[in-house]
Structures are given as structure tokens and as C-alpha cells.
Write a protein that holds these residues in place. Structure first.
Motif, PDB file in Angstrom:
ATOM      1  N   VAL A 133     -10.630 -24.982  -0.875  1.00  0.00           N
ATOM      2  CA  VAL A 133     -11.239 -26.265  -0.539  1.00  0.00           C
ATOM      3  C   VAL A 133     -11.500 -26.320   0.959  1.00  0.00           C
ATOM      4  CG1 VAL A 133     -10.910 -28.764  -0.464  1.00  0.00           C
ATOM      5  CG2 VAL A 133     -10.163 -27.471  -2.468  1.00  0.00           C
ATOM      6  N   ARG A 134     -12.735 -26.667   1.328  1.00  0.00           N
ATOM      7  CA  ARG A 134     -13.080 -26.944   2.725  1.00  0.00           C
ATOM      8  C   ARG A 134     -13.190 -28.447   2.902  1.00  0.00           C
ATOM      9  NH1 ARG A 134     -17.142 -23.436   6.238  1.00  0.00           N
ATOM     10  NH2 ARG A 134     -15.454 -23.906   7.703  1.00  0.00           N
ATOM     11  N   LEU A 135     -12.436 -28.992   3.826  1.00  0.00           N
ATOM     12  CA  LEU A 135     -12.426 -30.431   4.065  1.00  0.00           C
ATOM     13  C   LEU A 135     -13.169 -30.777   5.343  1.00  0.00           C
ATOM     14  CD1 LEU A 135      -8.714 -31.407   3.295  1.00  0.00           C
ATOM     15  CD2 LEU A 135     -10.708 -31.623   1.797  1.00  0.00           C
ATOM     16  N   GLU A 136     -14.030 -31.787   5.272  1.00  0.00           N
ATOM     17  CA  GLU A 136     -14.595 -32.358   6.485  1.00  0.00           C
ATOM     18  C   GLU A 136     -13.510 -33.153   7.197  1.00  0.00           C
ATOM     19  OE1 GLU A 136     -17.924 -34.734   5.413  1.00  0.00           O
ATOM     20  OE2 GLU A 136     -19.181 -33.025   4.870  1.00  0.00           O
ATOM     21  N   GLU A 137     -13.711 -33.372   8.487  1.00  0.00           N
ATOM     22  CA  GLU A 137     -12.715 -34.136   9.236  1.00  0.00           C
ATOM     23  C   GLU A 137     -12.709 -35.589   8.785  1.00  0.00           C
ATOM     24  OE1 GLU A 137     -13.490 -35.094  13.253  1.00  0.00           O
ATOM     25  OE2 GLU A 137     -15.641 -34.892  13.066  1.00  0.00           O
ATOM     26  N   PRO A 138     -11.557 -36.236   8.807  1.00  0.00           N
ATOM     27  CA  PRO A 138     -11.504 -37.661   8.461  1.00  0.00           C
ATOM     28  C   PRO A 138     -11.999 -38.525   9.618  1.00  0.00           C
ATOM     29  CG  PRO A 138      -9.321 -36.883   9.053  1.00  0.00           C
ATOM     30  CD  PRO A 138     -10.227 -35.679   9.086  1.00  0.00           C
ATOM     31  N   PHE A 139     -12.652 -39.639   9.276  1.00  0.00           N
ATOM     32  CA  PHE A 139     -13.108 -40.598  10.290  1.00  0.00           C
ATOM     33  C   PHE A 139     -13.480 -41.891   9.585  1.00  0.00           C
ATOM     34  CE2 PHE A 139     -16.842 -38.410   8.782  1.00  0.00           C
ATOM     35  CZ  PHE A 139     -17.852 -39.361   8.754  1.00  0.00           C
ATOM     36  N   ASP A 140     -13.731 -42.922  10.381  1.00  0.00           N
ATOM     37  CA  ASP A 140     -14.168 -44.211   9.847  1.00  0.00           C
ATOM     38  C   ASP A 140     -15.685 -44.309   9.981  1.00  0.00           C
ATOM     39  OD1 ASP A 140     -11.571 -45.038   9.347  1.00  0.00           O
ATOM     40  OD2 ASP A 140     -11.336 -45.924  11.339  1.00  0.00           O
TER      41      ASP A 140
ATOM     42  N   PRO B 177      -8.038 -33.859  16.115  1.00  0.00           N
ATOM     43  CA  PRO B 177      -6.760 -33.439  15.514  1.00  0.00           C
ATOM     44  C   PRO B 177      -6.368 -34.323  14.338  1.00  0.00           C
ATOM     45  CG  PRO B 177      -6.367 -34.563  17.589  1.00  0.00           C
ATOM     46  CD  PRO B 177      -7.859 -34.441  17.463  1.00  0.00           C
ATOM     47  N   ALA B 178      -6.812 -33.967  13.142  1.00  0.00           N
ATOM     48  CA  ALA B 178      -6.542 -34.752  11.941  1.00  0.00           C
ATOM     49  C   ALA B 178      -5.044 -34.799  11.632  1.00  0.00           C
ATOM     50  CB  ALA B 178      -7.302 -34.157  10.758  1.00  0.00           C
TER      51      ALA B 178
ATOM     52  N   PHE C 220     -14.874 -32.442  20.085  1.00  0.00           N
ATOM     53  CA  PHE C 220     -15.209 -31.152  19.489  1.00  0.00           C
ATOM     54  C   PHE C 220     -16.048 -30.293  20.423  1.00  0.00           C
ATOM     55  CE2 PHE C 220     -18.867 -33.697  18.458  1.00  0.00           C
ATOM     56  CZ  PHE C 220     -19.944 -32.831  18.324  1.00  0.00           C
ATOM     57  N   HIS C 221     -16.674 -30.908  21.425  1.00  0.00           N
ATOM     58  CA  HIS C 221     -17.417 -30.112  22.401  1.00  0.00           C
ATOM     59  C   HIS C 221     -16.645 -29.909  23.692  1.00  0.00           C
ATOM     60  CE1 HIS C 221     -21.332 -28.392  21.524  1.00  0.00           C
ATOM     61  NE2 HIS C 221     -21.262 -29.142  20.455  1.00  0.00           N
ATOM     62  N   THR C 222     -15.349 -30.151  23.655  1.00  0.00           N
ATOM     63  CA  THR C 222     -14.487 -29.785  24.776  1.00  0.00           C
ATOM     64  C   THR C 222     -13.768 -28.482  24.432  1.00  0.00           C
ATOM     65  OG1 THR C 222     -12.410 -30.819  24.052  1.00  0.00           O
ATOM     66  CG2 THR C 222     -14.056 -32.256  25.071  1.00  0.00           C
TER      67      THR C 222
ATOM     68  N   GLU D 264      -2.363 -30.482  19.966  1.00  0.00           N
ATOM     69  CA  GLU D 264      -1.295 -30.696  18.998  1.00  0.00           C
ATOM     70  C   GLU D 264      -1.808 -31.554  17.848  1.00  0.00           C
ATOM     71  OE1 GLU D 264       1.939 -32.583  21.054  1.00  0.00           O
ATOM     72  OE2 GLU D 264       1.296 -34.588  20.465  1.00  0.00           O
ATOM     73  N   ILE D 265      -1.157 -31.427  16.697  1.00  0.00           N
ATOM     74  CA  ILE D 265      -1.507 -32.205  15.513  1.00  0.00           C
ATOM     75  C   ILE D 265      -0.475 -33.309  15.337  1.00  0.00           C
ATOM     76  CG2 ILE D 265      -1.815 -32.147  13.016  1.00  0.00           C
ATOM     77  CD1 ILE D 265      -4.023 -30.704  14.560  1.00  0.00           C
ATOM     78  N   PRO D 266      -0.875 -34.563  15.532  1.00  0.00           N
ATOM     79  CA  PRO D 266       0.095 -35.657  15.432  1.00  0.00           C
ATOM     80  C   PRO D 266       0.615 -35.803  14.004  1.00  0.00           C
ATOM     81  CG  PRO D 266      -1.952 -36.354  16.507  1.00  0.00           C
ATOM     82  CD  PRO D 266      -2.223 -35.031  15.890  1.00  0.00           C
ATOM     83  N   SER D 267       1.800 -36.364  13.887  1.00  0.00           N
ATOM     84  CA  SER D 267       2.405 -36.559  12.570  1.00  0.00           C
ATOM     85  C   SER D 267       1.905 -37.820  11.884  1.00  0.00           C
ATOM     86  CB  SER D 267       3.926 -36.626  12.702  1.00  0.00           C
ATOM     87  OG  SER D 267       4.298 -37.687  13.572  1.00  0.00           O
ATOM     88  N   SER D 268       1.387 -38.775  12.655  1.00  0.00           N
ATOM     89  CA  SER D 268       0.968 -40.052  12.068  1.00  0.00           C
ATOM     90  C   SER D 268       0.070 -40.797  13.037  1.00  0.00           C
ATOM     91  CB  SER D 268       2.191 -40.919  11.745  1.00  0.00           C
ATOM     92  OG  SER D 268       2.835 -41.323  12.946  1.00  0.00           O
TER      93      SER D 268
END
Length: 651
Positions: free
Chosen positions: A527-534, A578-579, A203-205, A619-623
């Protein structure tokens, strides 16, 4: 007001005004403002004791107090009083995290630090540095919320705009605000190529495209450093992370032991060097190698040793110094030498590939590799002992001292390290800077789907099969498709509507219409969504790093589907990585992406008050399967991406 010059301002026999830095009443060559920075650095280096020299090679975190005074007691485990750090240890490069509240107190604190430094035998001024702090979000360990300063898009949002002039505008604004509170070094820009979609620092690139990142880096340096040669109005930049930190194996970050490996399965090492070539040509003041260790890397028929870049002589001396001709400061990333425990959580030293060495051995190895300064470390006494014991030549220390002093002279710190506290109040958070930052945040918003839904995302595509929402999802996988709302599209003009908002502040939502409590009552849901992560929390800093999966939780997707059955749904996906957005294209009528912007800036974009013109910086990956099958060091390249890099559905 700024304090009077300390030490005294004197007049030499030839009429030259100078600051009596060594308190002897005579103008020494290093005190002569007419001489070059190199001449002055050479002269002062020869006058310093070994202890003074050693202190210059450490760049550590400093604590502040809320009243604008220096911290004289002990604070967190690794810290000590400011006096002990600056005068007893001779450390005059400090990284400030929490600033005192408000510009005046922040400036006052900086002045107090400089007054303290002036008590030293040579009045070596302190270089105060910072990580990025112009964000609308807080990410400790990487960046800070803007606070009193203006808030701008994350660099990824600047990459989405793709406009070097806006980058230059941001950098100039940040430079003015930094200087106003006494900050003279920026521990950025981060010019890694974001080629591994899972990597938590992207995110800082500015994204994965080498040419675009190079253009952004040049504009960034123009705004902060002003010219190729630093001057009194400049803020010195430390670009990172040489030779490019993007290609992390499995996207894991080398702040942590499980992420220490950088890999190049696509053979793109040279491409990752390109932004650094551009930054060096633009006169970047300092470079920071990353923690990672190259695995299986060959260059020109030579195998590159598998040790962290901060210990790697082939990379720092062979490539950076000799091949690229760089003679600026090389400062390690924070914490290469010392294992620590912070807030009860361990944080091992990032001595990847040389874990078997003790602290002294690691220090020797880094200096032999070409390092000038140790980030986040505070042990100059170890360096002194190594020289006294004959394990290091003092001449090697001198070479780094000259580089470090040269920057201080170039910045004019020896002439005047102080700032005007009244001016700080006027400059920091000035209305025009705040407005410019908000405009840039709004403009960076990327419209992905506008008015219709479909598996491929772009407007007009036919709906695809529903994603499997998981065992906790209602309704089940055989549910009817969510009804489309082709009449809903951007901009959302007027306020004659009822709005259900989730993740968006009520004041911002009220600009779109009358806020209601449930989707059933609403004409539109936002709706505002935060990014997904573990989430991870075993090591210090892990909670702040969004790593792992790029998929939204099945239950969250099911909840969004239920909302969309009640009202047309507008979703803003925060993209700090890229979620996996494919499921959202089946649920949302309008889908936009933002990059850490404020609620107000998002509403500016949704209403068209500021036309959104961002394009996907990656790009946004499909999976996740497509992500795992892609090449870590290659931009894009995932199979059947949901959206390509550069996509926008804006008209």
C-alpha cells in the motif's frame, strides 16, 4: 537548430565582434563583450527610459502555447499577450509554468520570446525562470511534475540521503535540462529550516538541521551556478525564503491571511539565518523574502517591526544588505501588491502588516525596504507614475536596474539568448539523467520498520495497544492484534508470490509478483499512502497546499487493519510533512517512507535493485498533542517521538 543572431552581429573598428543591440551600427560600451558585467550594466542603465527601467522591476508569470509559438491573445485573467508584456511593458523577467510539450517545442517557444525581445530599443533579452520541475508529483503553486525532464527526489528526499554529491549531481542535471529549453533562472533552492511539523511547504526543504541544509544549499548552487560568478553555462538561483520561512505559527502558510505570523518562541532566529549565510558566501544570484511577518521578534535589543519580510527594512536592508553584505537581487515572493481572483477564487495580496496601504503605497514601502523586483506583479505603469509624481527617486530605481541587468550580462544573454532546438531534444530527458534521478529516488527511501511491529517502531519491539480507529472503524477497539509476520522483510526478492496493491501502479506491482484483486488472495499486500492533510478550497492555491492535521483518517487506518488481517502488509508512507506514523507501526509488517518518488523507484528500493539508504530528515511526532506543544522555531523537540530524525532500520 537555433535561429541566427538577432540583432545583427557586427565588427567594430578595432576588430571586436559585437551584437548591435541598439540597432545603430556602433559598438556602445554595453555592447562591448570585453567589458565587465558591472560596466555594461552601468552604461545601459544610463541609456534606458524610465519606462524601460520600470519594466525590469517586474517578474511575472507568462503563458505558453502548445505549438511552441508565443501567446498573442489574452489568456487567464491577469495575463496579456507576450508582445504586450515584453515590448509594451518592458517586462523581461518571466516565470513559466506550463511548458509546450516536448523539449523541441519548449526550446522553440523560448527562442520566439527572445526574437520578440530583440525588437525592443535595446534588445534586452528575456530571463526565463521556473519553479522546481523535476518531481514525480504535481504541486501547482510550488513545483511541477518533470514531464519531459528527468525526475528526482523532492529536496526532502535529498535531505534524507544527506549526500552533497547527489545534490550536486541533481543540480547539474537540472541545469543542463533548463538551459536546453532556454530557462536561465531557478526560483529555488528553498533553504528554509522545516522546524514546524505542520507547515505545508517543507517538502521542498532539506529538513530542519541548519548545518545539513547549509551543505545542501552549497552543493545545489555549485551544480546550478557552477561558480561564484555566473557565466554563460550557469542557471541563476533565487534562494528562498529569507530570513527563513519555517517557523510559521501553528504551521499555517503565509500565502493565506490566516498564516501571516512567524514566531520564535525558542529564540532560534539566528539559526534560521545560517543557510542564507552559506548561500551568500557561495555567490547566490538572488534571494526571495517570504510573505510572513515576524511577531514578537527582538534582535540585539531592538524590536523588529511586525510587517511582512518583503516590506521590512530592518530585515532586508539592516540584516541582509548591511550585516550580511549581500549585493545581489532581492525579489519578492509572488503577489505582494495586488488582490486577485483566479479561477473564481479570491487570493488577497500578501501585504501582511501593511494591508491598509494601497497598491502604490505598498510598492513604495517594499522599495524603501530594499526590494529590487516584484514577483508575480505586472504594473510597471504604477512605478513610472510614482517617479513622475516625485514620490520615488529615479536613482532608487537605477540601483535595482543595475543589479538586474548585471545578472543578464553575467549569464551571457546579451551575447546569445537563443538555444539549439535539436540539442534540446538530446539533452532533456536523456537516458543517463532519467536513470540517475530514479536511482536517487529509490536510494532516498527510508526503511522505518522491517519485519516486526511495535509501538516504538524499530524491529523487534513488542506490539503496543491498538489505536482508536474512530466510530466508523471495523473491527472495534477491542479487536485482536493484527498477527505479526516476522518472516517478511526487505528486500522482496523474486516474484514467486501473489501481490495485492493499493496506490501502486499495476506494472510496478507486477515486478513483485502476480497481481491479485483482493488481500484474501495475496501473499503480501503493498500500500502506498498519500500524506495526511486537511483539504481546503476557499482561496486560490489552498487546494494545492497540504496543511493542518498530520493524522491519517480513522477509517483509512481501519481499512489498513482489515487488509493486514488477510496478508502481511508493506506500507509506503509518502512524507512531504512528518505524518503521525504511530498507528501504522501497529499495522504494517514493513513500513517505509518515500518523498515523492515514482512507483518504479519505490519497487527498486523494495526489491533491493537500488539499496534504500535514506534516513529520516526530520523526527516523526507521536501525536498532534506533541506537535502543538513543541516550539515552532526549534528543530525536533516533540515529546516521545515515534522515530527520531536520522532513523533508519536498514541493515
Amino acid at each position: 537548430m537555433s535561429p541566427s543572431p538577432v540583432p545583427a552581429l557586427l565588427i567594430a573598428e578595432d576588430g571586436t565582434a559585437f551584437r548591435d543591440l541598439d540597432h545603430d551600427g556602433v559598438m556602445a560600451p554595453f555592447e562591448d563583450p570585453r567589458r565587465s558585467a558591472d560596466e555594461r550594466a552601468e552604461d545601459l542603465t544610463a541609456r534606458l527610459t524610465l519606462e524601460e527601467k520600470a519594466g525590469l522591476l517586474f517578474h511575472t508569470i507568462i503563458e505558453t502555447s502548445p505549438d511552441g509559438e508565443v501567446v498573442e491573445g489574452t489568456g487567464r485573467a491577469r495575463s496579456m499577450s507576450t508582445r504586450g508584456m515584453v515590448l509594451d511593458q518592458g517586462i523581461t523577467h518571466v516565470n513559466v509554468h506550463a511548458l509546450p510539450p516536448g523539449a523541441r517545442l519548449a526550446a522553440r517557444w523560448a527562442n520566439r520570446v527572445q526574437e520578440l525581445a530583440a525588437e525592443g530599443p535595446h534588445s534586452i533579452p528575456v530571463t526565463i525562470s521556473t519553479d522546481p520541475r523535476h518531481s514525480s508529483i504535481e504541486n501547482e503553486g510550488a513545483a511541477f511534475a518533470a514531464g519531459a525532464m528527468s525526475a528526482w527526489p523532492e529536496p526532502l528526499g535529498l535531505g534524507a540521503l544527506g549526500d552533497p554529491e547527489i545534490v550536486r549531481e541533481f543540480a547539474d542535471a537540472a541545469r543542463r535540462e533548463y538551459r536546453a529549453v532556454g530557462i536561465r533562472a531557478a526560483l529555488h533552492p528553498q533553504i528554509d529550516l522545516a522546524t514546524e511539523p505542520r507547515w505545508g511547504r517543507q517538502f521542498h526543504t532539506f529538513g530542519p538541521d541548519a548545518q545539513r541544509v547549509s551543505r545542501m544549499a552549497e552543493a545545489y548552487l555549485d551544480g546550478f551556478q557552477i561558480t561564484g560568478d555566473l557565466g554563460p553555462d550557469s542557471v541563476a538561483c533565487m534562494a528562498k525564503h529569507f530570513p527563513g520561512g519555517g517557523p510559521q505559527k501553528d504551521g499555517e502558510d503565509p500565502h493565506f491571511p490566516y498564516g501571516r505570523e512567524q514566531v520564535y518562541p525558542g529564540g532560534r532566529f539566528e539559526e534560521h539565518l545560517e543557510p542564507f549565510r552559506a548561500a551568500i558566501a557561495r555567490g547566490v544570484s538572488a534571494l526571495m523574502p517570504y510573505y510572513g511577518m515576524p511577531v514578537g521578534l527582538e534582535r540585539g535589543g531592538e524590536s523588529i517591526e511586525e510587517v511582512g519580510f518583503g516590506f521590512n527594512r530592518q530585515v532586508l536592508t539592516g540584516i541582509l544588505r548591511e550585516e550580511l553584505g549581500y549585493d545581489g537581487v532581492i525579489c519578492t515572493d509572488w503577489g505582494l501588491l495586488t488582490d486577485t481572483v483566479v479561477m473564481g477564487l479570491p487570493l488577497p495580496a500578501r501585504a501582511w502588516g501593511v494591508e491598509h496601504l494601497d497598491l502604490a503605497g505598498r510598492m513604495i514601502r517594499a522599495l524603501e525596504a530594499g526590494v529590487d523586483q516584484f514577483g508575480g506583479e505586472q504594473c510597471p505603469e504604477v512605478l513610472v507614475a510614482l517617479v513622475r509624481e516625485g514620490r520615488l527617486e529615479e536613482a532608487r530605481i537605477d540601483a535595482s536596474v543595475r543589479r538586474l541587468l548585471r545578472v543578464k550580462f553575467q549569464l551571457g544573454l546579451f551575447e546569445n539568448p537563443f538555444v539549439d532546438e535539436d540539442a534540446a531534444e538530446e539533452i532533456v530527458g536523456a537516458a543517463e539523467l532519467v536513470a540517475a534521478g530514479r536511482r536517487a529516488q529509490a536510494a532516498s527511501t527510508t526503511i522505518l520498520v522491517d519485519g516486526r511491529r511495535g509501538a516504538s517502531g524499530p524491529a523487534g519491539a513488542e506490539p503496543g495497544p491498538d489505536p482508536d480507529p474512530g466510530p466508523d472503524a471495523e473491527p472495534g477497539p477491542d479487536a485482536e492484534p493484527v498477527p505479526a509476520h516476522p518472516s517478511l522483510h526487505l528486500p522482496l526478492t523474486g516474484t514467486d508470490r501473489k501481490v495485492f496493491a493499493w496506490g501502486l501502479g499495476e506494472a510496478a506491482a507486477a515486478r513483485l509478483g502476480t497481481v491479485v484483486a483482493t488481500p484474501e488472495e495475496a501473499d503480501v499486500a503493498i500500500v502506498r499512502l498519500e500524506e495526511p492533510f486537511d483539504p481546503r478550497a476557499d482561496l486560490f492555491l489552498e487546494p494545492f497546499f497540504h496543511q493542518g492535521s498530520l493524522e491519517y483518517r480513522p477509517g483509512l487506518l481501519a481499512r489498513l487493519r482489515l487488509i493486514a488481517e488477510q496478508a502481511p502488509l508493506v506500507v509506503d508512507a509518502t512524507l512531504l510533512r512528518p505524518a503521525i506514523l504511530a498507528p501504522l507501526t501497529e499495522i504494517a509488517t514493513v513500513l517505509v517512507a518515500s518523498y515523492g518518488s515514482s512507483d518504479e523507484a519505490l519497487v527498486d528500493a523494495l526489491t533491493g535493485a537500488v539499496p534504500p539508504r535514506g534516513r529520516l530528515p526530520f523526527e516523526i511526532p507521536s501525536s498532534m498533542e506533541a506537535v502543538r506543544a513543541s516550539l515552532t522555531d526549534v528543530p525536533g523537540g516533540t515529546a516521545d517521538p515515534t522515530f527520531p530524525a536520522g532513523h533508519s532500520a536498514a541493515s
